[in-house]
Design a protein around this motif. Structure first.
Motif, PDB file in Angstrom:
ATOM      1  N   LEU A  18     -16.830  -3.365   4.959  1.00 42.78           N
ATOM      2  CA  LEU A  18     -15.605  -3.776   4.299  1.00 42.78           C
ATOM      3  C   LEU A  18     -14.477  -3.819   5.313  1.00 42.78           C
ATOM      4  O   LEU A  18     -14.621  -3.352   6.452  1.00 42.78           O
ATOM      5  N   ASN A  19     -13.374  -4.392   4.883  1.00 44.01           N
ATOM      6  CA  ASN A  19     -12.141  -4.365   5.663  1.00 44.01           C
ATOM      7  C   ASN A  19     -11.131  -3.589   4.835  1.00 44.01           C
ATOM      8  O   ASN A  19     -10.610  -4.093   3.844  1.00 44.01           O
ATOM      9  N   PHE A  20     -10.901  -2.347   5.230  1.00 41.76           N
ATOM     10  CA  PHE A  20      -9.932  -1.507   4.524  1.00 41.76           C
ATOM     11  C   PHE A  20      -8.848  -1.088   5.495  1.00 41.76           C
ATOM     12  O   PHE A  20      -9.131  -0.687   6.621  1.00 41.76           O
ATOM     13  N   PHE A  21      -7.606  -1.174   5.057  1.00 41.85           N
ATOM     14  CA  PHE A  21      -6.539  -0.615   5.889  1.00 41.85           C
ATOM     15  C   PHE A  21      -5.357  -0.194   5.038  1.00 41.85           C
ATOM     16  O   PHE A  21      -5.148  -0.686   3.924  1.00 41.85           O
ATOM     17  N   GLN A  32     -19.395  -7.850   1.857  1.00 44.56           N
ATOM     18  CA  GLN A  32     -20.755  -8.107   1.410  1.00 44.56           C
ATOM     19  C   GLN A  32     -20.720  -8.431  -0.077  1.00 44.56           C
ATOM     20  O   GLN A  32     -19.677  -8.354  -0.715  1.00 44.56           O
ATOM     21  N   ASN A  33     -21.846  -8.807  -0.602  1.00 39.85           N
ATOM     22  CA  ASN A  33     -21.894  -9.344  -1.957  1.00 39.85           C
ATOM     23  C   ASN A  33     -21.741  -8.233  -2.991  1.00 39.85           C
ATOM     24  O   ASN A  33     -22.709  -7.736  -3.543  1.00 39.85           O
ATOM     25  N   LYS A  34     -20.492  -7.876  -3.245  1.00 37.97           N
ATOM     26  CA  LYS A  34     -20.194  -6.864  -4.253  1.00 37.97           C
ATOM     27  C   LYS A  34     -19.326  -7.494  -5.328  1.00 37.97           C
ATOM     28  O   LYS A  34     -18.455  -8.306  -5.034  1.00 37.97           O
ATOM     29  N   GLN A  76     -15.815 -17.656   0.038  1.00 33.56           N
ATOM     30  CA  GLN A  76     -16.791 -16.928  -0.767  1.00 33.56           C
ATOM     31  C   GLN A  76     -16.087 -16.126  -1.851  1.00 33.56           C
ATOM     32  O   GLN A  76     -14.930 -15.733  -1.703  1.00 33.56           O
ATOM     33  N   ALA A  77     -16.803 -15.855  -2.921  1.00 31.05           N
ATOM     34  CA  ALA A  77     -16.242 -15.091  -4.036  1.00 31.05           C
ATOM     35  C   ALA A  77     -16.358 -13.591  -3.776  1.00 31.05           C
ATOM     36  O   ALA A  77     -16.936 -12.838  -4.566  1.00 31.05           O
ATOM     37  N   LEU A  78     -15.827 -13.151  -2.646  1.00 30.85           N
ATOM     38  CA  LEU A  78     -15.820 -11.729  -2.315  1.00 30.85           C
ATOM     39  C   LEU A  78     -14.475 -11.146  -2.744  1.00 30.85           C
ATOM     40  O   LEU A  78     -13.425 -11.598  -2.290  1.00 30.85           O
ATOM     41  N   PRO A  79     -14.484 -10.161  -3.632  1.00 31.66           N
ATOM     42  CA  PRO A  79     -13.209  -9.676  -4.175  1.00 31.66           C
ATOM     43  C   PRO A  79     -12.391  -8.904  -3.147  1.00 31.66           C
ATOM     44  O   PRO A  79     -12.935  -8.242  -2.257  1.00 31.66           O
ATOM     45  N   GLU A  80     -11.106  -8.992  -3.296  1.00 32.27           N
ATOM     46  CA  GLU A  80     -10.157  -8.273  -2.438  1.00 32.27           C
ATOM     47  C   GLU A  80      -9.073  -7.686  -3.322  1.00 32.27           C
ATOM     48  O   GLU A  80      -8.498  -8.384  -4.165  1.00 32.27           O
ATOM     49  N   LEU A  81      -8.826  -6.397  -3.178  1.00 30.50           N
ATOM     50  CA  LEU A  81      -7.732  -5.743  -3.895  1.00 30.50           C
ATOM     51  C   LEU A  81      -6.699  -5.322  -2.871  1.00 30.50           C
ATOM     52  O   LEU A  81      -6.972  -4.487  -2.000  1.00 30.50           O
TER      53      LEU A  81
END
Length: 738
Positions: free
Chosen positions: A164-167, A188-190, A293-298
């Motif tokens: 993931l990319n978390f910051f 990744q596909n979550k 891609q349909a990769l969610p981001e919050l």
């Protein structure tokens, strides 16, 4: 000699108990990790080598068969075992210390200014060290070994479910504000990302207009995250309303703004005391931007200030657009008169002219007349039904001569039986089915038809041209733009410009009001604060309570004001007067709202930015007419000048015109919970009666010097005025004495 000394040293070492060793480790654990070596040396110096007496050395070196030698041989084994155990204890102590030192370094790494991060979430503290904001990661946990810190950015690359990319980036935009940019992006596909924000015993405000409106926000039951998009809460009372923003504000002087790019869903848990923020595309009306891609981001921003008022001012100036002009002063000063609650869809030319005549006859002023639903033959047409309005041009001339201006109701639908339906299909003006080949049919409260695609410049121009034609042909002053919520879009649809966020449709529709904004009226808003028109709260039922009733008006106006919509038009005085949703009304066709309810509603509306009548006062009796005349005059002479002054300030600041009590009393816990009083600016406080059968109420006065409308002075606040008398023809209000 050496062996004997070693054995005696090991024996001495065993005299240290396990608890004593760890007590020493704990004591030395207070030492800075920068002096680890020094600590270990000190630790080693505690264990002394006990010297052996010369005689003993000699004896030990004598004949192997001596009694002493046999005794030592016999005792040697347990001493060796004890020594080995002591060495294990020493090793354990060293390992514990190293682990502690590493933990200290990791703990320092996972800290930002006033923020602590752990694998399950993060907390933010105030300067005094108290936790004022906490967020829990519900959909995954961080792998802290993947985390690093560089400058003001704390980042991680791995969670328990993959990459993931978390910051979290720390930003201090001004001395009194600290902000944190947070982003959790799945690589990744979550299916979803979810964080849960705890209430932390504070009071929260903002979010959305709702059918049952409370101030502060109340959460009831357990609600799975739902798409946070604009909806018609009159028809769907569990949805989010037509005016909403991804923004919440806390009495702890914290605020959170969800980023526009997030496929945002909102839920809550009464049991956990949390709001659930979720990003997902699966089973959702949100779509990823084209080519992605349909990769969610919050992602979101949390900002902390010195007090709730100042942090809100910062957030509004930073994140909300501002209106570019003040709408018509006449609408602020004089009542708007609508035909809806009085005549519904049965309005005719004769009824409209009689309504106008009665307004004048009873001594009332009028900013403009609003001709509501069903003046056309079919829905989706832009001219008058000749059966109901046989001489529309003559009607407008007569009204103009009598000093009336007229606005017309409009909407984004074209029903399938309208002559314009085929025109719109041919020109490709409708929102379409997912394939893009056919117009999508939608059901709304007046039938079935297509909905115009306001992402399409051709549809915008076609719609606007018809409104301009009405304006030019009949000298129409403006329009009441109804609907516009995304809940009227099909579940699956396509637009000319793809919509990642369905509520962007609401924004595009609200822009249609801009050319007519002087007196225009909208009931929807999403990122639309710069549309300089009146924003009407959703229709009210003619009831007392919090569900679209009288008690809901103040919480709703305060909420949409916090969301940046300041030119508020409350719904019609007395509500819609639907027979099955009217307190005190009969089951008859022409039931009126309860008389007392109507009067109390009228009094409250007089202290709102604008007043709107539909059920006329003369539908009751002469006393109601007199009360209405009194309060329309009070609105024009006392309220409107102050509102207009504040409206001018909105262009620069975005600050609310209608304010909660905590705006001037942010260190007062009582002020955070009051939902039946409000401020106009900082110096006019209003406390209407909102309960049936009451001619008194409890009133809370924040600290300061106040003068009542009766001339009383109060300067020992904060205080409660218990059972303060308020007659049926009165509303309690107080002015700040400087």
């Amino acid at each position: 000699m050496l062996r004997s000394g070693l054995l005696r040293s090991l024996y001495t070492l065993t005299l240290w108990s396990e608890s004593s060793i760890f007590a020493q480790v704990q004591r030395f654990g207070q030492i800075s990790p920068h002096s680890e070596m020094e600590t270990l040396l000190k630790f080693g110096s505690m264990y002394q080598i006990v010297p052996v007496a010369p005689g003993e050395q000699q004896t030990a070196g004598g004949a192997g068969g001596s009694p002493l030698k046999k005794k030592l041989a016999h005792e040697g084994r347990p001493l060796v075992m004890a020594g080995m155990l002591g060495c294990v204890f020493v090793l354990a102590a060293v390992v514990a210390w190293c682990y502690y030192a590493a933990s200290v370094r990791k703990a320092q790494l996972l800290k930002a200014e006033l923020l602590d991060l752990n694998k399950d979430g993060f907390i933010i503290r105030n300067q005094a060290g108290a936790v004022i904001f906490s967020m829990t990661f519900r959909s995954g946990t961080l792998d802290l070994d993947s985390c690093s810190k560089e400058g003001n950015i704390l980042s991680c690359t791995q969670s328990d479910s993959g990459k993931l990319n978390f910051f979290i980036q720390t930003v201090r935009p001004k001395d009194t504000v600290m902000c944190y940019r947070v982003r959790w992006e799945e690589l990744q596909n979550k299916h979803s990302v979810e964080h849960a924000m705890a209430y932390n015993d504070s009071h929260w405000y903002g979010g959305a207009e709702t059918a049952t409106q409370y101030w502060p926000v109340r959460i009831h039951g357990e609600e799975k995250p739902q798409p946070f998009i604009t909806s018609d809460v009159y028809s769907n009372r569990n949805a989010f309303g037509g005016i909403l923003e991804r923004y919440w504000l806390s009495s702890n002087a914290t605020a959170i703004k969800i980023n526009d790019s997030v496929p945002f869903h909102l839920g809550w848990s009464e049991k956990d005391g949390t709001l659930r923020f979720q990003a997902r595309y699966e089973d959702s009306p949100f779509r990823p931007p084209e080519g992605q891609q349909a990769l969610p981001e919050l992602s979101y921003r949390v900002c902390v200030g010195s007090d709730v008022t100042s942090i809100h001012k910062y957030m509004v100036r930073r994140y909300f657009p501002k209106p570019i002009k003040v709408p018509s002063p006449e609408v602020f000063k004089q009542p708007l008169w609508s035909t809806w609650a009085l005549h519904k869809t049965a309005v005719t030319q004769e009824k409209l002219l009689r309504y106008a005549s009665d307004i004048t006859k009873h001594g009332f002023t009028c900013s403009h007349l609003e001709l509501d639903d069903r003046y056309t033959a079919d829905y989706g047409e832009f001219d008058f039904d000749p059966q109901k309005f046989p001489n529309a041009s003559g009607m407008f001339d007569e009204l103009r001569e009598d000093g009336f201006q007229v606005s017309l109701w409009t909407h984004p639908f074209i029903n399938y039986d309208s002559i314009n339906f085929g025109v719109a299909v041919e020109k490709g003006l409708f929102v379409r089915e997912p394939s893009g080949e056919l117009p999508a049919l939608v059901r709304w409260w007046n039938g079935i038809g297509g909905i115009l695609d306001f992402t399409n410049p051709d549809a915008r121009e076609w719609y606007s041209s018809h409104l301009r034609m009405l304006k030019q042909r009949y000298d129409v002053t403006s329009f009441k733009f109804d609907a516009g919520e995304t809940s009227y879009l099909p579940r699956q649809f396509s637009t000319l410009v793809p919509l990642s966020d369905p509520s962007t449709f609401t924004r595009r529709y609200s822009e249609m009001a801009i050319p007519f904004s002087e007196r225009a009226e909208l009931r929807v808003g999403y990122q639309s604060q710069d549309v300089s028109c009146f924003f009407r709260i959703i229709d009210r039922d003619s009831v007392w309570g919090y569900e679209l009733g009288l008690k809901s008006i103040i919480p709703t106006v305060l909420t949409i004001s916090i969301l940046g919509y300041q030119f508020v038009l409350p719904d019609m005085i007395g509500g819609n007067a639907y027979p099955n949703r009217t307190a005190g009304g009969s089951d008859g066709k022409n039931s009126l709202p309860d008389r007392e309810l109507y009067i109390r509603w009228l009094e409250l509306s007089a202290f709102m930015p604008a007043m709107q009548f539909s059920i006329p006062p003369w539908a009751y009796d002469s006393e109601v007419v007199q009360i209405a005349q009194k309060f329309t005059a009070l609105h024009e002479n006392l309220v409107a000048p102050r509102v207009l002054e504040l409206a001018g300030e909105v262009l620069d600041t975005g600050d609310p015109i209608i304010r909660p009590l905590w705006w001037i009393a942010n260190d007062d816990e009582a002020a955070y919970k009051i939902d039946s009083q409000f401020l106009i600016g900082d110096d006019l406080m209003v406390a209407p009666v909102l309960e049936p059968g009451k001619q008194e109420r409890d009133i809370y006065l924040p600290a300061g010097r106040w003068r009542s409308y009766k001339g009383e002075h109060f300067d020992k606040g904060p205080m409660y005025l218990t059972d303060y008398p308020v007659d049926l023809d009165e509303i309690a209000f107080f002015t700040w004495v400087h």
